[in-house]
Design a protein around this motif. Structure first.
Motif, short mmCIF file in Angstrom:
data_model
loop_
_atom_site.label_atom_id
_atom_site.label_comp_id
_atom_site.label_asym_id
_atom_site.label_seq_id
_atom_site.Cartn_x
_atom_site.Cartn_y
_atom_site.Cartn_z
N LEU A 1 -11.62 -8.39 4.47
CA LEU A 1 -11.31 -7.81 5.79
C LEU A 1 -10.96 -8.90 6.80
CD1 LEU A 1 -14.02 -5.03 6.01
CD2 LEU A 1 -11.53 -4.68 6.02
N TYR A 2 -11.72 -9.97 6.81
CA TYR A 2 -11.45 -11.03 7.78
C TYR A 2 -10.15 -11.75 7.45
CZ TYR A 2 -15.98 -9.88 9.63
OH TYR A 2 -17.04 -9.19 10.17
N ARG A 3 -9.82 -11.90 6.17
CA ARG A 3 -8.52 -12.47 5.79
C ARG A 3 -7.39 -11.56 6.24
NH1 ARG A 3 -9.77 -13.87 -0.32
NH2 ARG A 3 -10.96 -15.76 -0.03
N LEU A 4 -7.56 -10.27 6.01
CA LEU A 4 -6.53 -9.30 6.41
C LEU A 4 -6.36 -9.29 7.92
CD1 LEU A 4 -7.49 -6.41 3.98
CD2 LEU A 4 -5.37 -7.77 3.91
N GLU A 5 -7.44 -9.46 8.64
CA GLU A 5 -7.35 -9.50 10.10
C GLU A 5 -6.62 -10.76 10.56
OE1 GLU A 5 -10.05 -7.94 13.74
OE2 GLU A 5 -11.12 -9.09 12.22
N GLU A 6 -6.89 -11.89 9.92
CA GLU A 6 -6.18 -13.14 10.25
C GLU A 6 -4.68 -13.00 9.99
OE1 GLU A 6 -7.97 -16.29 7.98
OE2 GLU A 6 -9.79 -16.31 9.22
N LYS A 7 -4.31 -12.26 8.95
CA LYS A 7 -2.91 -12.07 8.61
C LYS A 7 -2.25 -11.01 9.49
CE LYS A 7 -3.53 -13.39 3.78
NZ LYS A 7 -3.46 -12.95 2.37
N GLY A 8 -3.04 -10.29 10.28
CA GLY A 8 -2.49 -9.28 11.18
C GLY A 8 -2.30 -7.91 10.53
N PHE A 9 -2.93 -7.67 9.37
CA PHE A 9 -2.76 -6.41 8.66
C PHE A 9 -3.78 -5.36 9.06
CE2 PHE A 9 -0.80 -9.13 5.12
CZ PHE A 9 0.43 -9.12 5.75
N VAL A 10 -4.89 -5.78 9.62
CA VAL A 10 -5.89 -4.87 10.16
C VAL A 10 -6.35 -5.41 11.50
CG1 VAL A 10 -6.75 -4.09 7.89
CG2 VAL A 10 -7.90 -5.97 9.05
N ARG A 11 -6.93 -4.53 12.29
CA ARG A 11 -7.59 -4.97 13.52
C ARG A 11 -8.97 -4.32 13.52
NH1 ARG A 11 -3.39 -1.94 15.55
NH2 ARG A 11 -3.97 0.16 16.11
N SER A 12 -9.88 -4.90 14.29
CA SER A 12 -11.23 -4.37 14.30
C SER A 12 -11.74 -4.22 15.72
CB SER A 12 -12.17 -5.28 13.51
OG SER A 12 -12.34 -6.52 14.16
N GLU A 13 -12.71 -3.35 15.84
CA GLU A 13 -13.41 -3.18 17.11
C GLU A 13 -14.83 -2.74 16.79
OE1 GLU A 13 -12.25 1.31 18.45
OE2 GLU A 13 -10.81 -0.27 18.89
N LEU A 14 -15.72 -3.02 17.71
CA LEU A 14 -17.11 -2.62 17.50
C LEU A 14 -17.28 -1.16 17.90
CD1 LEU A 14 -19.07 -5.75 18.76
CD2 LEU A 14 -18.82 -4.94 16.41
N GLY A 15 -17.91 -0.40 17.02
CA GLY A 15 -18.23 1.00 17.32
C GLY A 15 -19.52 1.06 18.12
N GLY A 16 -19.95 2.25 18.42
CA GLY A 16 -21.19 2.43 19.18
C GLY A 16 -22.43 2.14 18.35
N ALA A 17 -23.49 1.77 19.02
CA ALA A 17 -24.77 1.51 18.37
C ALA A 17 -25.40 2.84 17.96
CB ALA A 17 -25.70 0.75 19.31
N THR A 18 -26.07 2.83 16.80
CA THR A 18 -26.74 4.04 16.34
C THR A 18 -28.19 3.72 15.98
OG1 THR A 18 -26.12 3.68 14.03
CG2 THR A 18 -24.59 4.98 15.37
N ALA A 19 -29.04 4.73 16.15
CA ALA A 19 -30.45 4.56 15.80
C ALA A 19 -30.60 4.32 14.29
CB ALA A 19 -31.25 5.79 16.22
N ALA A 20 -29.74 4.97 13.50
CA ALA A 20 -29.81 4.81 12.04
C ALA A 20 -29.58 3.36 11.61
CB ALA A 20 -28.78 5.72 11.37
#
Length: 108
Positions: free
Chosen positions: A50-69
């Motif tokens: 995932l981090y390699r794909l993000e460096e290559k610009g093929f995916v992007r990421s964002e933090l979702g909301g915190a959950t109790a689980a």
């Protein structure tokens, strides 16, 4: 500049991100790949890809909301980019061309 190279596992991870449409994070990707490939999937291997794909610009990421689980921790959610979709399309074309080029009598 040529097309970026994707290894087989990176391609599988990128495909899983596309399939999971906004619900893709390490565990869901590993589960999807394990179900579809019947292979042992390492969660750390998924994260590295995932981090390699993000460096290559093929995916992007964002933090979702915190959950109790998750003990208040947030998930890093991944989505495929236009460049990622284009690369998958190009790879599919190459593979299809090669499959179609196999002489028919060799399957006998």
């Amino acid at each position: 500049m040529g097309r970026s190279y994707l290894g087989e596992f990176e391609e599988l991870v990128l495909l899983a991100v596309a399939v999971l449409e906004g619900q893709a994070y390490g565990v869901t990707i590993a589960t999807e790949l394990k179900q579809r490939t019947s292979r042992t999937i390492s969660l750390s291997g998924v994260h590295i890809a995932l981090y390699r794909l993000e460096e290559k610009g093929f995916v992007r990421s964002e933090l979702g909301g915190a959950t109790a689980a998750r003990g208040g921790r947030r998930k890093r959610l991944f989505t495929i980019t236009a460049a990622g979709k284009q690369t998958l399309g190009e790879m599919r074309e190459v593979r299809n061309e090669l499959w179609n080029a196999i002489p028919k009598p060799s399957w006998s």
